[in-house]
Write a protein that holds these residues in place. Structure first.
Motif, PDB file in Angstrom:
ATOM      1  N   THR A  57      -3.350  -9.992   4.048  1.00 10.57           N
ATOM      2  CA  THR A  57      -3.973  -9.073   3.097  1.00 10.57           C
ATOM      3  C   THR A  57      -3.142  -7.802   2.967  1.00 10.57           C
ATOM      4  O   THR A  57      -2.405  -7.426   3.882  1.00 10.57           O
ATOM      5  N   LYS A  58      -3.288  -7.168   1.816  1.00 12.30           N
ATOM      6  CA  LYS A  58      -2.753  -5.815   1.638  1.00 12.30           C
ATOM      7  C   LYS A  58      -3.947  -4.887   1.596  1.00 12.30           C
ATOM      8  O   LYS A  58      -4.824  -5.013   0.735  1.00 12.30           O
ATOM      9  N   ARG A  59      -4.011  -3.991   2.572  1.00  9.43           N
ATOM     10  CA  ARG A  59      -5.154  -3.103   2.686  1.00  9.43           C
ATOM     11  C   ARG A  59      -5.205  -2.121   1.513  1.00  9.43           C
ATOM     12  O   ARG A  59      -4.186  -1.736   0.956  1.00  9.43           O
ATOM     13  N   SER A  60      -6.413  -1.726   1.177  1.00  2.15           N
ATOM     14  CA  SER A  60      -6.604  -0.794   0.070  1.00  2.15           C
ATOM     15  C   SER A  60      -5.865   0.517   0.334  1.00  2.15           C
ATOM     16  O   SER A  60      -5.858   1.026   1.460  1.00  2.15           O
ATOM     17  N   LEU A  63      -8.034   3.484   1.819  1.00  3.78           N
ATOM     18  CA  LEU A  63      -8.577   3.508   3.175  1.00  3.78           C
ATOM     19  C   LEU A  63      -8.017   4.681   3.978  1.00  3.78           C
ATOM     20  O   LEU A  63      -6.870   5.104   3.771  1.00  3.78           O
ATOM     21  N   HIS A  66      -4.416   3.138   7.974  1.00  2.00           N
ATOM     22  CA  HIS A  66      -3.431   2.125   7.556  1.00  2.00           C
ATOM     23  C   HIS A  66      -3.545   1.757   6.072  1.00  2.00           C
ATOM     24  O   HIS A  66      -3.550   0.579   5.730  1.00  2.00           O
ATOM     25  N   PRO A  67      -3.640   2.729   5.175  1.00  2.00           N
ATOM     26  CA  PRO A  67      -3.758   2.394   3.749  1.00  2.00           C
ATOM     27  C   PRO A  67      -2.519   1.672   3.230  1.00  2.00           C
ATOM     28  O   PRO A  67      -1.390   2.028   3.573  1.00  2.00           O
ATOM     29  N   ALA A  71      -1.827  -6.732   6.601  1.00  2.00           N
ATOM     30  CA  ALA A  71      -2.596  -7.004   7.806  1.00  2.00           C
ATOM     31  C   ALA A  71      -3.191  -8.405   7.769  1.00  2.00           C
ATOM     32  O   ALA A  71      -3.293  -9.033   6.712  1.00  2.00           O
ATOM     33  N   GLU A  95     -13.648 -10.143   4.445  1.00  2.00           N
ATOM     34  CA  GLU A  95     -12.486  -9.533   3.793  1.00  2.00           C
ATOM     35  C   GLU A  95     -11.854 -10.403   2.718  1.00  2.00           C
ATOM     36  O   GLU A  95     -11.352  -9.882   1.717  1.00  2.00           O
ATOM     37  N   GLU A 139     -11.636  -2.428   0.461  1.00  2.00           N
ATOM     38  CA  GLU A 139     -10.874  -2.625   1.699  1.00  2.00           C
ATOM     39  C   GLU A 139      -9.599  -3.413   1.484  1.00  2.00           C
ATOM     40  O   GLU A 139      -8.590  -3.150   2.142  1.00  2.00           O
ATOM     41  N   VAL A 140      -9.644  -4.391   0.596  1.00  2.00           N
ATOM     42  CA  VAL A 140      -8.503  -5.286   0.397  1.00  2.00           C
ATOM     43  C   VAL A 140      -8.046  -5.210  -1.056  1.00  2.00           C
ATOM     44  O   VAL A 140      -8.801  -5.526  -1.977  1.00  2.00           O
TER      45      VAL A 140
END
Length: 198
Positions: A57-60, A63, A66-67, A71, A95, A139-140
């Motif tokens: 995933t690529k985090r938002s 966030l 760890h924006p 992950a 997620e 989040e994602v």
């Protein structure tokens, strides 16, 4: 059990110590008596479309922690989770929309200590059927996959550095196309690659 499952099971069954965000920074002084919170992440190896691929995933970018980073699906173990494996499966459902009954858990890597105070158990599972990917809003930002062969080739890993809290910090990266995979995610994958290469 197919060849890939046997290969992964053999790799995960090898003895070895855990890893940490400090592996490449031996001068780091960790506080005594620190308390690490248990967490689980899922390393989902999809074989539903032929070539094995790892779902990431690529985090938002919105966030606080760890924006925008790459992950695994996963997170801290909640009181209602039976164990860290259950936490990883629950978080993957939340997620990316992966039903908890779909992953075939093969095993897990040794725990990984993060700079943010988590003791993370990387859980490896095969995904043999398709499912509807539903990124968790807020989040994602993106769900994508990388060929397992790319991530299990030690030659694809680099060691890079940047200044963090006034000190130069070294870390693993394993770039793939437009995706910059680094930090704890790359370190855990590097551990899996080393075990498969042995």
């Amino acid at each position: 059990m197919n060849d890939l499952a046997r290969t992964l099971q053999a790799a995960l069954g090898q003895p070895g110590e855990g890893s940490s965000d400090f592996d490449l920074n031996p001068d780091t002084v960790l506080p005594e008596g620190r308390r690490l919170r248990p967490a689980g992440v899922l390393i989902p190896v999809s074989v539903a479309h032929g070539e094995p691929r790892v779902i990431l995933t690529k985090r938002s970018s919105a966030l606080k922690h760890h924006p925008g980073q790459i992950a695994f699906p996963g997170g801290k173990q909640d009181d209602g989770d039976r164990d860290v494996i259950a936490a990883a499966l629950r978080e993957a459902r939340e997620e990316i929309g992966l039903p908890e009954t779909v992953p075939q858990v093969i095993g897990h890597l040794p725990q990984h200590e993060t700079v943010t105070g988590f003791n993370v158990t990387p859980v490896v599972a095969l995904i043999t059927q398709t499912f509807e990917v539903v990124p968790e809003p807020g989040e994602v930002d993106e769900v994508f996959s990388v060929p397992l062969s790319h991530l299990t080739n030690p030659a694809n890993y680099l060691i890079e550095s940047r200044i963090w809290r006034g000190t130069r910090r070294y870390y693993f990266t394993v770039p793939f196309g437009p995706y910059y995979i680094w930090g704890a995610t790359a370190r855990m994958l590097r551990g899996l690659a080393a075990r498969i290469a042995e």
